[in-house]
Design an enzyme around this catalytic site. Sequence first.
Site, PDB file in Angstrom:
ATOM      1  N   GLN A 290     -16.195 -14.142  16.084  1.00 32.01           N
ATOM      2  CA  GLN A 290     -17.013 -14.166  14.870  1.00 32.01           C
ATOM      3  C   GLN A 290     -18.495 -13.992  15.184  1.00 32.01           C
ATOM      4  O   GLN A 290     -19.252 -13.525  14.332  1.00 32.01           O
ATOM      5  CB  GLN A 290     -16.793 -15.467  14.104  1.00 32.01           C
ATOM      6  CG  GLN A 290     -15.454 -15.547  13.413  1.00 32.01           C
ATOM      7  CD  GLN A 290     -15.234 -16.885  12.729  1.00 32.01           C
ATOM      8  OE1 GLN A 290     -16.041 -17.809  12.851  1.00 32.01           O
ATOM      9  NE2 GLN A 290     -14.126 -17.002  12.022  1.00 32.01           N
TER      10      GLN A 290
ATOM     11  N   ASP B  65      -4.630 -17.320  15.806  1.00 30.33           N
ATOM     12  CA  ASP B  65      -4.390 -18.158  14.628  1.00 30.33           C
ATOM     13  C   ASP B  65      -2.905 -18.453  14.467  1.00 30.33           C
ATOM     14  O   ASP B  65      -2.538 -19.412  13.766  1.00 30.33           O
ATOM     15  CB  ASP B  65      -4.908 -17.468  13.358  1.00 30.33           C
ATOM     16  CG  ASP B  65      -6.395 -17.686  13.144  1.00 30.33           C
ATOM     17  OD1 ASP B  65      -6.985 -18.531  13.857  1.00 30.33           O
ATOM     18  OD2 ASP B  65      -6.976 -17.006  12.280  1.00 30.33           O
TER      19      ASP B  65
ATOM     20  N   LYS C 219      -8.388 -25.101   2.283  1.00 33.50           N
ATOM     21  CA  LYS C 219      -9.351 -24.285   3.014  1.00 33.50           C
ATOM     22  C   LYS C 219      -9.054 -22.796   2.870  1.00 33.50           C
ATOM     23  O   LYS C 219      -9.981 -21.979   2.747  1.00 33.50           O
ATOM     24  CB  LYS C 219      -9.342 -24.691   4.491  1.00 33.50           C
ATOM     25  CG  LYS C 219     -10.342 -23.960   5.370  1.00 33.50           C
ATOM     26  CD  LYS C 219     -10.313 -24.538   6.774  1.00 33.50           C
ATOM     27  CE  LYS C 219     -11.185 -23.736   7.708  1.00 33.50           C
ATOM     28  NZ  LYS C 219     -12.617 -23.795   7.367  1.00 33.50           N
TER      29      LYS C 219
END
Length: 448
Positions: free
Chosen positions: A185, A329, A431
Amino acid sequence: MEEFHMKPFTCRPDIHVRVPGSKSITNRALLMAALAEGTSVLRGVLFSEDSRVFIKALQAVGYEVSVDEKRAEAVVHGGGRKIPKDHVSVYVGSAGTAARFLTAMLALSGGCYEVDSSAQMKTRPMRPLLEALEQLGALFEYKEVPYSFPFRILGRNQSGNSIHRDACGTGVARKVFLNIDASSQFLSALLLTGVMCEEGFAVELTGERDARSYVKISMNMMKEFGCRMEQSAENEYRILPGQSYQGRDYQIEPDVSAACYFYAMAAVNGGTALVDHVHPSTAQGDIRFLHTLEEMGCRLEDTEEGIRLLGPEPGELRGIDVQMSDFSDQAMTMAAAAVFAASPVWIRGVGHIRRQESDRIRGIVTELQRLGIHCQEEEDGLLIHPGRIGSSDREPVRIKTYEDHRMAMAFSIIGTRQEGIVIEDPLCCRKTFEDYFQVLTNLGLRLQ
């Protein structure tokens, strides 16, 4: 809802679901729409805790963003390189994308901002990005721990401190050095907000991690919004001078990360799963998880509606040794599926997930051991030995989720086959997928 009592499928499931839009694509689209010239209409938007924080932050700095959650749409009136308000407080919550993308945008704008986050985000890595922004002239004042939230952005010295000639020898561009071992990121944040530096700049990677599937998503979307950039070498990226985004009508893909939980349920139960509009052509890196399930004995079919997965007979899911650095993930999803494999499963290359919403490797090991599953923890992964789960209706096993949405969703997979599994704090899924457990409840109606 403080806990969710799982109810296993009574026979092989035939799963057909639609999942929300991609969190990663939603937040990238919101950012580029804000920095674009003109108005953008974003369709298929994921409305979750993370995206709402992102939208509120954009509104706090003066952007006009209107939303229609029922239609999953957002209209963003862009401001080009100029952020409407240059002296406000901004809250970035727990979302890595919001925290990193918004920080880069604000730091490169030249304005002054107070930026704060959740307690969880204060413990997650930010230093490499903040140091790269300093190389581009951004000035920070840290209020607690250096290179962590909260901090003040005190404008930007636009003279920069590092230049190099471009490949053609014409003109100069800043060059910054960046390590993405802790998170890709950081690179996406610099690339996506690079249009704010009219003179352009280059980014050279210095670390060892080569996991850039999300960076490719960023690059593809930048082109779709009208920004030209180039990857001039394997570890060097360059934003060309004078670039800008253009407002547009943009369709957001469904979240492949969310889809993977349903595909894994079919795999461990020997059933089928089809998730609407998920196709092999997606740029989302988590699509590789489906191919990993294929190696373990599942079959994949690309239909007009989406990919359909057909699981093997229960108990015939093969063990595997898999490098997951570029779709990490799904490490927890794989760990849940590994419980029901016929032989051990090695998950490698995911050391960086220790520094995400929770220490995910430690969380996996702790909760699998709570279930009676033997696993071996390594610095960058783990080895899982399938076995009999020690739970029953009379003595349920309560799975702790560590305020981590992926822990809750991944360990629910085990509860679709095994009696006596209770997921604590299921609302942490807000989330990214706030009605996940309602969708899961409805699946009991679709049985072969």
